[in-house]
Write a protein that holds these residues in place. Structure first.
Motif, PDB file in Angstrom:
ATOM      1  N   VAL A  91     -37.399  84.495  37.074  1.00 36.63           N
ATOM      2  CA  VAL A  91     -37.376  84.005  38.446  1.00 36.63           C
ATOM      3  C   VAL A  91     -36.943  82.540  38.385  1.00 36.63           C
ATOM      4  O   VAL A  91     -36.943  81.912  37.323  1.00 36.63           O
ATOM      5  N   ALA A  92     -36.555  81.992  39.523  1.00 35.63           N
ATOM      6  CA  ALA A  92     -36.131  80.599  39.557  1.00 35.63           C
ATOM      7  C   ALA A  92     -37.288  79.674  39.207  1.00 35.63           C
ATOM      8  O   ALA A  92     -38.409  79.856  39.683  1.00 35.63           O
ATOM      9  N   ALA A  93     -37.011  78.676  38.371  1.00 36.35           N
ATOM     10  CA  ALA A  93     -38.066  77.771  37.916  1.00 36.35           C
ATOM     11  C   ALA A  93     -38.742  77.058  39.068  1.00 36.35           C
ATOM     12  O   ALA A  93     -39.954  76.802  39.024  1.00 36.35           O
ATOM     13  N   ASP A  94     -37.986  76.720  40.092  1.00 37.73           N
ATOM     14  CA  ASP A  94     -38.542  75.994  41.241  1.00 37.73           C
ATOM     15  C   ASP A  94     -38.593  76.858  42.495  1.00 37.73           C
ATOM     16  O   ASP A  94     -38.636  76.353  43.609  1.00 37.73           O
ATOM     17  N   PRO A 140     -26.547  94.780  38.058  1.00 38.81           N
ATOM     18  CA  PRO A 140     -25.912  93.498  37.750  1.00 38.81           C
ATOM     19  C   PRO A 140     -24.451  93.472  38.200  1.00 38.81           C
ATOM     20  O   PRO A 140     -23.740  94.475  38.129  1.00 38.81           O
ATOM     21  N   ALA A 141     -24.028  92.304  38.645  1.00 46.01           N
ATOM     22  CA  ALA A 141     -22.632  92.111  39.050  1.00 46.01           C
ATOM     23  C   ALA A 141     -21.972  90.993  38.251  1.00 46.01           C
ATOM     24  O   ALA A 141     -20.805  90.690  38.466  1.00 46.01           O
ATOM     25  N   GLY A 142     -22.718  90.380  37.343  1.00 43.58           N
ATOM     26  CA  GLY A 142     -22.152  89.347  36.499  1.00 43.58           C
ATOM     27  C   GLY A 142     -22.465  87.926  36.925  1.00 43.58           C
ATOM     28  O   GLY A 142     -22.141  86.974  36.214  1.00 43.58           O
ATOM     29  N   ASP A 143     -23.078  87.766  38.099  1.00 47.56           N
ATOM     30  CA  ASP A 143     -23.378  86.419  38.592  1.00 47.56           C
ATOM     31  C   ASP A 143     -24.877  86.234  38.840  1.00 47.56           C
ATOM     32  O   ASP A 143     -25.283  85.464  39.702  1.00 47.56           O
ATOM     33  N   GLU A 144     -25.691  86.942  38.077  1.00 47.71           N
ATOM     34  CA  GLU A 144     -27.135  86.958  38.333  1.00 47.71           C
ATOM     35  C   GLU A 144     -27.769  85.575  38.182  1.00 47.71           C
ATOM     36  O   GLU A 144     -28.631  85.189  38.982  1.00 47.71           O
ATOM     37  N   ALA A 145     -27.380  84.831  37.159  1.00 52.01           N
ATOM     38  CA  ALA A 145     -27.984  83.511  36.954  1.00 52.01           C
ATOM     39  C   ALA A 145     -27.724  82.606  38.154  1.00 52.01           C
ATOM     40  O   ALA A 145     -28.633  81.920  38.650  1.00 52.01           O
ATOM     41  N   GLU A 146     -26.506  82.598  38.637  1.00 53.42           N
ATOM     42  CA  GLU A 146     -26.162  81.770  39.798  1.00 53.42           C
ATOM     43  C   GLU A 146     -26.910  82.217  41.043  1.00 53.42           C
ATOM     44  O   GLU A 146     -27.465  81.395  41.791  1.00 53.42           O
ATOM     45  N   GLU A 162     -27.854  87.209  26.843  1.00 54.06           N
ATOM     46  CA  GLU A 162     -27.969  86.688  28.208  1.00 54.06           C
ATOM     47  C   GLU A 162     -29.319  86.013  28.418  1.00 54.06           C
ATOM     48  O   GLU A 162     -29.406  84.946  29.043  1.00 54.06           O
ATOM     49  N   LEU A 163     -30.352  86.628  27.923  1.00 52.50           N
ATOM     50  CA  LEU A 163     -31.690  86.050  28.047  1.00 52.50           C
ATOM     51  C   LEU A 163     -31.789  84.755  27.252  1.00 52.50           C
ATOM     52  O   LEU A 163     -32.338  83.752  27.733  1.00 52.50           O
ATOM     53  N   ALA A 164     -31.253  84.750  26.038  1.00 48.39           N
ATOM     54  CA  ALA A 164     -31.294  83.536  25.222  1.00 48.39           C
ATOM     55  C   ALA A 164     -30.557  82.398  25.924  1.00 48.39           C
ATOM     56  O   ALA A 164     -31.024  81.253  25.935  1.00 48.39           O
ATOM     57  N   ALA A 165     -29.402  82.704  26.523  1.00 47.10           N
ATOM     58  CA  ALA A 165     -28.640  81.682  27.236  1.00 47.10           C
ATOM     59  C   ALA A 165     -29.403  81.181  28.450  1.00 47.10           C
ATOM     60  O   ALA A 165     -29.428  79.973  28.726  1.00 47.10           O
ATOM     61  N   ALA A 166     -30.032  82.099  29.184  1.00 46.54           N
ATOM     62  CA  ALA A 166     -30.787  81.709  30.375  1.00 46.54           C
ATOM     63  C   ALA A 166     -31.973  80.830  30.007  1.00 46.54           C
ATOM     64  O   ALA A 166     -32.287  79.855  30.700  1.00 46.54           O
ATOM     65  N   ARG A 168     -32.142  78.738  27.618  1.00 49.88           N
ATOM     66  CA  ARG A 168     -31.687  77.406  27.222  1.00 49.88           C
ATOM     67  C   ARG A 168     -31.484  76.477  28.413  1.00 49.88           C
ATOM     68  O   ARG A 168     -31.586  75.254  28.280  1.00 49.88           O
ATOM     69  N   THR A 169     -31.177  77.039  29.571  1.00 53.57           N
ATOM     70  CA  THR A 169     -30.824  76.201  30.714  1.00 53.57           C
ATOM     71  C   THR A 169     -32.016  75.481  31.330  1.00 53.57           C
ATOM     72  O   THR A 169     -31.852  74.425  31.943  1.00 53.57           O
ATOM     73  N   GLY A 170     -33.191  76.075  31.232  1.00 50.91           N
ATOM     74  CA  GLY A 170     -34.355  75.492  31.883  1.00 50.91           C
ATOM     75  C   GLY A 170     -34.427  75.776  33.372  1.00 50.91           C
ATOM     76  O   GLY A 170     -35.314  75.266  34.064  1.00 50.91           O
ATOM     77  N   HIS A 171     -33.509  76.613  33.880  1.00 48.41           N
ATOM     78  CA  HIS A 171     -33.471  76.911  35.319  1.00 48.41           C
ATOM     79  C   HIS A 171     -34.408  78.043  35.714  1.00 48.41           C
ATOM     80  O   HIS A 171     -34.595  78.290  36.911  1.00 48.41           O
ATOM     81  N   PHE A 172     -34.979  78.725  34.739  1.00 47.04           N
ATOM     82  CA  PHE A 172     -35.730  79.938  35.041  1.00 47.04           C
ATOM     83  C   PHE A 172     -37.101  79.941  34.382  1.00 47.04           C
ATOM     84  O   PHE A 172     -37.338  79.274  33.378  1.00 47.04           O
ATOM     85  N   ARG A 173     -37.996  80.729  34.973  1.00 43.90           N
ATOM     86  CA  ARG A 173     -39.307  81.017  34.399  1.00 43.90           C
ATOM     87  C   ARG A 173     -39.387  82.492  34.071  1.00 43.90           C
ATOM     88  O   ARG A 173     -38.797  83.321  34.773  1.00 43.90           O
ATOM     89  N   GLU A 174     -40.136  82.827  33.035  1.00 41.22           N
ATOM     90  CA  GLU A 174     -40.338  84.224  32.669  1.00 41.22           C
ATOM     91  C   GLU A 174     -41.583  84.736  33.389  1.00 41.22           C
ATOM     92  O   GLU A 174     -42.703  84.404  33.011  1.00 41.22           O
TER      93      GLU A 174
END
Length: 307
Positions: A91-94, A140-146, A162-166, A168-174
């Motif tokens: 989910v989104a970190a904020d 999924p449509a390929g733009d899930e992170a955005e 994909e999870l490893a990349a997500a 790294r960004t710090g934009h998400f919470r598990e």
């Protein structure tokens, strides 16, 4: 006879097996040859077994249940050890989602029909919510992170690189890690006819699979580079994702059957499958010893392999 093994990118054991010569080495003494059928959608594994396109395949936990519900005559052969860090519901970190209850009425992106359906359906069930009635599931449509960062979706189940990349960004919470809810095993199954009539062939396939897993565990950098070149993403993220996998096979036991039955009951309750199934009907206890012996056999030295 030619034994055809199905291969798709979502199953790393099969993915590496198809690039090595272990399967032919194991089948040749039995007078059999090997070939691979490559496809993109692991949820088609059951239908491909049913129509004879493949003889053996592997997926996550959900496809064999939907295949059984569809009436396909398959049986379990082997499973991986649990994969607690294979995936996560992000989910989104904020953002406003802080618990499973906050997903009610929201949209979650996931691989519908894959192990991700099992994860989400059980997580919702544990919190008194329904996969069918309380969330909207999207593929999924390929733009899930955005989309997740922008608040256009409430959750996204990611896995692997994909999870490893997500992460790294710090934009998400598990919100949920796979190991918090399900064992998330890789599951291998075959046509009943092959398992009953040629258990030695099934054992040979399992030995080859375990040898391929040993290769991946011993050569993580090479395995990651191959995946990045073939599937995209950063090799470092693939390295992280592959290092989180157990690379160990086990027989399909009564404990595993109980895990699958729990999932099947939830799927039927929420209408993901249209009839109740008894998972034990596609479990052959007599395969447990040959599969355990096959896994042990794979620990013996084999020819050095390069891909």
């Amino acid at each position: 006879m030619t034994i055809t093994v199905g291969v798709h990118r979502s199953n790393p054991s099969l993915y590496h097996l198809a690039r090595l010569d272990y399967l032919q080495q194991e089948l040749a003494p039995l007078g059999e040859s090997a070939e691979f059928h490559h496809y993109t959608d692991g949820t088609k594994t059951g239908p491909y077994l049913a129509d004879g396109t493949i003889d053996f395949g592997g997926t996550g936990s959900t496809p064999p249940i939907t295949a059984q519900a569809a009436g396909h005559d398959i049986v379990y052969t082997a499973v991986s050890a649990p994969r607690p860090d294979h995936g996560a519901l992000l989910v989104a970190a904020d953002g406003p989602v802080h618990s499973i209850a906050d997903l009610k009425g929201a949209t979650v992106v996931l691989g519908i029909g894959s192990w991700q359906t099992h994860l989400l359906a059980k997580a919702l069930h544990q919190h008194g919510l329904s996969y069918r009635d309380d969330i909207t599931a999207e593929r999924p449509a390929g733009d899930e992170a955005e989309r997740l960062r922008e608040g256009r979706i409430a959750g996204w189940i990611a896995q692997g690189a994909e999870l490893a990349a997500a992460r790294r960004t710090g934009h998400f919470r598990e919100l949920v890690r796979t190991g918090d809810v399900i064992t998330d095993r890789s599951v291998f199954f075959t046509r009943r006819e092959l398992a009953v009539q040629r258990p030695e062939v099934v054992a040979a396939i399992v030995t080859a699979l375990q040898r391929a897993d040993h290769w991946a565990a011993a050569n993580p950098a090479e395995a990651a580079a191959i995946a990045a070149e073939d599937q995209g993403g950063e090799a470092a993220d693939w390295h992280t994702a592959l290092a989180a996998l157990p690379w160990r096979l086990e027989p399909a036991t009564a404990e595993f059957v109980a895990e699958q039955q729990e999932a099947a009951d939830i799927f039927h309750q929420v209408g993901f499958i249209d009839r109740a199934v008894t998972v034990a009907d596609i479990h052959l206890p007599e395969l447990e010893r040959p599969v355990a012996d096959a896994v042990a056999r794979a620990a013996r030295p084999a020819a050095t392999q390069k891909v």
